[in-house]
Write an enzyme that holds these catalytic residues in place. Sequence first.
Site, PDB file in Angstrom:
ATOM      1  N   MET A  80       0.843  -1.186   0.000  1.00  0.00           N
ATOM      2  CA  MET A  80       0.000   0.000   0.000  1.00  0.00           C
ATOM      3  C   MET A  80       0.878   1.236   0.000  1.00  0.00           C
ATOM      4  O   MET A  80       1.918   1.262   0.638  1.00  0.00           O
ATOM      5  CB  MET A  80      -0.909   0.020   1.212  1.00  0.00           C
ATOM      6  N   CYS A  81       0.434   2.243  -0.698  1.00  0.00           N
ATOM      7  CA  CYS A  81       1.261   3.418  -0.898  1.00  0.00           C
ATOM      8  C   CYS A  81       0.383   4.656  -0.964  1.00  0.00           C
ATOM      9  O   CYS A  81      -0.836   4.592  -0.892  1.00  0.00           O
ATOM     10  CB  CYS A  81       2.058   3.279  -2.192  1.00  0.00           C
ATOM     11  N   GLY A  82       1.036   5.800  -1.128  1.00  0.00           N
ATOM     12  CA  GLY A  82       0.339   7.050  -1.372  1.00  0.00           C
ATOM     13  C   GLY A  82       0.798   7.609  -2.706  1.00  0.00           C
ATOM     14  O   GLY A  82       1.990   7.539  -3.039  1.00  0.00           O
TER      15      GLY A  82
END
Length: 690
Positions: free
Chosen positions: A1-3
């Site tokens: 998961m990332c931004g």
Amino acid sequence: MCGISAIKFIGPGANDGVRQDLEKRLRASNERMVHRGPDSSGIFVDEKRLLGLAHTRLSIIDLEGGQQPLHDESGLVHAVVAGELYDYQDLREQLEQQGCQFRSHVDSELVIHLYKIHGLNLVQHLRGEFAFVLYDETRQLLFAARDRFGIKPLYYTLVEGCLMIASEMKALLPLGWKPEWDMESIVNSGEFSDNRTVFKGVFKLPAAHQLTLRRTGQLKVQSYWDQAFPRPEQPETRSIEELIEGVRSRFVDAVRTRLRSDVPLGVYLSGGIDSAVVAGVAAKLLKENDQNAKLTTFTLSFPGRSEHDEGPIAMRMAESIGANVHLVRPTEEDLVGCFERAVYHSEQLALSLTGPGKMLLAEHVRKLGHKVVLTGEGADEMFGGYTFFTGQFIHAIDPAAIPLGIPLPTSEDLDATGKAMEGRRPPQDHYSLGAPPPSTTQSNMGLITVHKAFAASSYGPAFYRPEVIAEVGHPDAPLSVAEGLKAEVRAKMSSGQWHPLNGALYVVANTLLTNGLLNAVGDRAEMAASIEGRPPFLDHHLVEYVNGLPPSVKIKPSLDESEPGVRKWSFTEKWILREAAKPFVTEEIYKNRKSQFNTPLPRPATDPSAQLALTPLQRLLKTRLTEETVKQLGWANWAHIGGILKEYLSGSPDYPADGGLDMRVRILLGILSFVVLQESFGVPTYEPCP
């Protein structure tokens, strides 16, 4: 998961101020989302095309490789991707056979190569929870998309000739966006009923939608997938045993795909069947590969309200599958101390302490070295788990279930059951802010009425200054829900092409689930602690199968004829899920009825001197909700809100038997949420039009 975040200038007249220091702005955008990806970050700037992409990474797969932004071998296609994509190995092999050359073993790289082969149809090949932005230099095409249920967030706005996109709204601030209140959205609960937010001009890219921006400046948002249901009269040709096995096999596959991880993985476990079957299946699958493998489970426990504490039943379930058990027991002070941080991360108002509770749980997961958790979100919205779904089920007969031999209520039975349920309070009420109005605007949704519950969970006109109501009109949250749905969906509901239960499931999945649960108590609570949540119940292969089942196997009717001449009906929610889950859960879990997830507060001590002291929650509200902070919003009616606050602080707090919060507390927490958002985003005071 990332931004992720992105900016694209549209035309020569785009904002000159934002053009300068674009690289610096993108780095600052990453900093606002460092919690989403503390492991590494990267940016890409195309000064010629006036485009910027930014990415902050939480490494889950291929820890050494997979840095972003991603680029194809020609250096002309670029992408930033957040989320998890499954079936990676099979898709990679297919793409390699078609000439694609992978640079890493990270699943995000699929987006680049699928685009090279399938163009905008690439989303049809994706399975998982994701959000991405891709830019094709040759076509000067920007393409963004969000997963089918909106598990991963993605926002966009247009500011003076710039399209800005980000995983969180706070990441738009360094790019040049200036927040303002959207009063029509606030008054009508737009952030929960459709793709609006509390901020003017900032929108959620809806779940299962894609956005394109072409070189001409044409901006288009389109749906690429949607839930569908059969007509009520369509006969069922499969046996009940086949239907149960169909659910079970697809669910096991959904869990199996989500066990892929290069970092430690755990499971959230409560006392309900949803998380229990996730844990049970995950434990079985892990032991198939390693008999000594032990699953790790994490549970919120509230021994101060033993009648609502799911800790003991969750522990017994964990012990039955040989899992390592971790109980997290937050105090009222812990929950209250986390409230403002939870609002900041969720970027929306909170009417309970559930978000803070989930955030504390996620922080414990991370503290113990885990980066991934499997969760139970989505089961209630797909299988009919909430109490109010029964009211929708009894609106119409289910002829599709007749071949299954299920005893079905007659129309007379349904009428009698409906009358018996009228006026009966729900067994749990954790979100309403008052009694719903006696009537709401017509919505053209046929027999479906579940959206009218939104009226009870939104603020009435007394909470706003009269000038605001004169400007935007009286609150009508049910109308917002109805108008937020696609026209063709409303047509199917109003014409009876969908059974009322299925219509209600659709409404809740596209409002409460996507805009609320998956945000405040899902992605945001988890990512605030830098962990990734994976909900197998929202695997679209499973959901498409479940949507095709007769309503009567989701909420199964049973006839009690123990009294001569009396026909009494009972209804078992999520019946087919219970049957599919039975081999993987304890008998206790199998028989346990649905209980809404909650963070119940302990009742204060009976010592009279102790009762005179303010509780931690009372102290928070007294300190933070002042005439100054409430009036600073510009739209709130302090006379009304201050009266509620005074009454709550001067009397004894109410501790409802269902484990929920005092209704006055829910009201006040929502107002405090707006105060927190105003302060953290720097929102100016709202000025109604004269």
